[in-house]
Design an enzyme around this catalytic site. Sequence first.
Site, PDB file in Angstrom:
ATOM      1  N   SER B 164       0.834  -1.194   0.000  1.00  0.00           N
ATOM      2  CA  SER B 164       0.000   0.000   0.000  1.00  0.00           C
ATOM      3  C   SER B 164       0.880   1.260   0.000  1.00  0.00           C
ATOM      4  CB  SER B 164      -0.942  -0.047   1.205  1.00  0.00           C
ATOM      5  OG  SER B 164      -1.957   0.901   1.081  1.00  0.00           O
ATOM      6  N   ASP B 329      -9.163  -6.499  -4.130  1.00  0.00           N
ATOM      7  CA  ASP B 329      -8.740  -5.189  -3.624  1.00  0.00           C
ATOM      8  C   ASP B 329      -9.394  -4.108  -4.489  1.00  0.00           C
ATOM      9  OD1 ASP B 329      -7.470  -2.892  -2.766  1.00  0.00           O
ATOM     10  OD2 ASP B 329      -5.442  -3.703  -2.930  1.00  0.00           O
ATOM     11  N   HIS B 362      -8.227  -5.103   0.133  1.00  0.00           N
ATOM     12  CA  HIS B 362      -6.925  -4.464   0.307  1.00  0.00           C
ATOM     13  C   HIS B 362      -6.149  -5.072   1.482  1.00  0.00           C
ATOM     14  CE1 HIS B 362      -4.043  -1.297  -0.377  1.00  0.00           C
ATOM     15  NE2 HIS B 362      -4.156  -0.819   0.844  1.00  0.00           N
TER      16      HIS B 362
END
Lengths: 204, 404
Positions: B164, B329, B362
Amino acid sequence: MRNDLAQIHDWIPNGARVLDLACGDGTLLASLAEQKQVFGYGLEIDPHNINACVARGVNVIEQNVDDGLANFADDTFDRVVMSQALQVLKRPDRALEEMMRVSREAIITFPNFAYWRHRLHLGLKGRMPVSKSLPHAWYDTPNIHLSTFADFERLCRDQGLKIIDRAVGNGDHEPHPAATWWPNLFGEVAIFRVCRDNCASLER
Amino acid sequence: MLETFTTMPDSLPPDSVGLVTPQTAHFDIPLALACGRRLEQYSLVYETYGELNADASNAILICHALTGHHHAAGYHTMGDRKPGWWDDYIGPGKPIDTARFFVISLNNIGGCHGSTGPTSINPDTDEQWGPDFPLVTVPDWVESQKRLAERLGITRFAAVVGGSLGGMQALQWTLDHPERVGHVAIVACTPKLSAQNIAFNEVARQAIRSDPEFHDGWYARVDAMPKRGLKLARMVGHITYLSEHSMGTKFGRDLRQDRLNFGYDVDFQVESYLRHQGDTFSTAFDANTYLLMTKALDYFDPAAEAGDDLAAAMKPISCPILVVSFTTDWRFTPSRSRELVNAMIHAGKSVSYANIDSPHGHDAFLLPGERYEAVLGNFLTRAHDQASRESAARCATAQETSHA
């Protein structure tokens, strides 16, 4: 190394940029990198194969060849390779067009459906052939577009491609001595080296 | 490490890095920031796992995400309920294998877990920086991480790894200091935030900034905390971390009390869960840090400096890259990872890409997953092998020179 891969290996020049479609566990690209300083990418969708490629240090992109090669620019590569995958594609003709867009030369191998044992299987037993090169039953086979030496040659002609070279690979059996003389009958695995019409003269 | 192990009570798992103690490095060489301001001095709090080898060639840098920090693996005390945030991936025999790597995990500048940030004292004013703390960017973080690496004697990382926002830092490393990165793994990341991503961040920021307890960021002065705002920010953020599928299987439309209340208290389990997540977070995280971190996300755009040509921006990269995305995600979708991968392909880089089938959205980058562990582990084995080869080559050169 599988016999058709060894033939491909021979046909790829040192230092070439290579795209290997359905690259499997990365055997070919790893060997080309080591022995011929080839830089390349492999496309693959099988997670185990992808892991194996990463373990070998082969650049592998998770991508389905059926979705096209739009992410590769025209003439990015010196050679594009597809071994034993043409027959599982939804549209082999479109894949071939895409291959010839990203590279001026392609090397393609596939099981020859017109191999005499297959003909015998179908002709005498009246059943779909099952062999080492075609190991599946008709109902669970991933091979949805089987073809022959003759069929592929016609497709190349239709797409304006030149066949630079042609070889016979072995599947279950060593190539029959007659395979060079009549590959469509005696060749178990078809290996083609093709290029766009305008580059044939450069190659030989 | 092993010695510590044997004296430890058996209650810690054998594949844990064990008990760890955070350390602090202080820097008083000013850090010029992208915003134009300077941090005259700052501290970074960090943890390390595993042993640094003799020529400092086996180091891996872990970059943390939005609300992450330095405590990535192991336990601080025997009484800890949970290990560090990436404990599933860091430890002996794990993908980031501390039996062969020296792993560094730090809290970034601007954070609220010990490194210099809005809750630190501003030496110029003798009060907390609060909202006056400069907005820091991903490249600023990379620069500060480089200084930490130098402090620890590391001139080149065997690998830099991040998910991320952490993936953005890992990518930035390869652009700013390609010669210092042996391998890079960029997980659940994006080359830049989409309008939708920025929109979610803005909702989170507005939730915080419109809380009456926010006091324009000077809440510490009046001993207040914009807890409601932070709670809302976390709730909306949390929704984007999960997938519709994972929320569906976890909560569905399950009711908390087996009946509808015809009111605005909690009816559904998912409401209860989100409120709980928000409440926990709102007392553990600093609001100014949250604002700052979301801005760092919004501003990240390496292509901007290359005329919005991402492939051109990738040009400096000189190491093998692994990009990993997760099918469900929707915060940073697989197509964003492919965008990055395609730019790297256009730039002719050594890149591999795996799109892992996971139901966890995610959050999958933090959770155990067989395929994800295998591909990351295999990639880092390559990183280790390359670092060892480089070491051996250096060693041979050094010997030749000494003989000559």
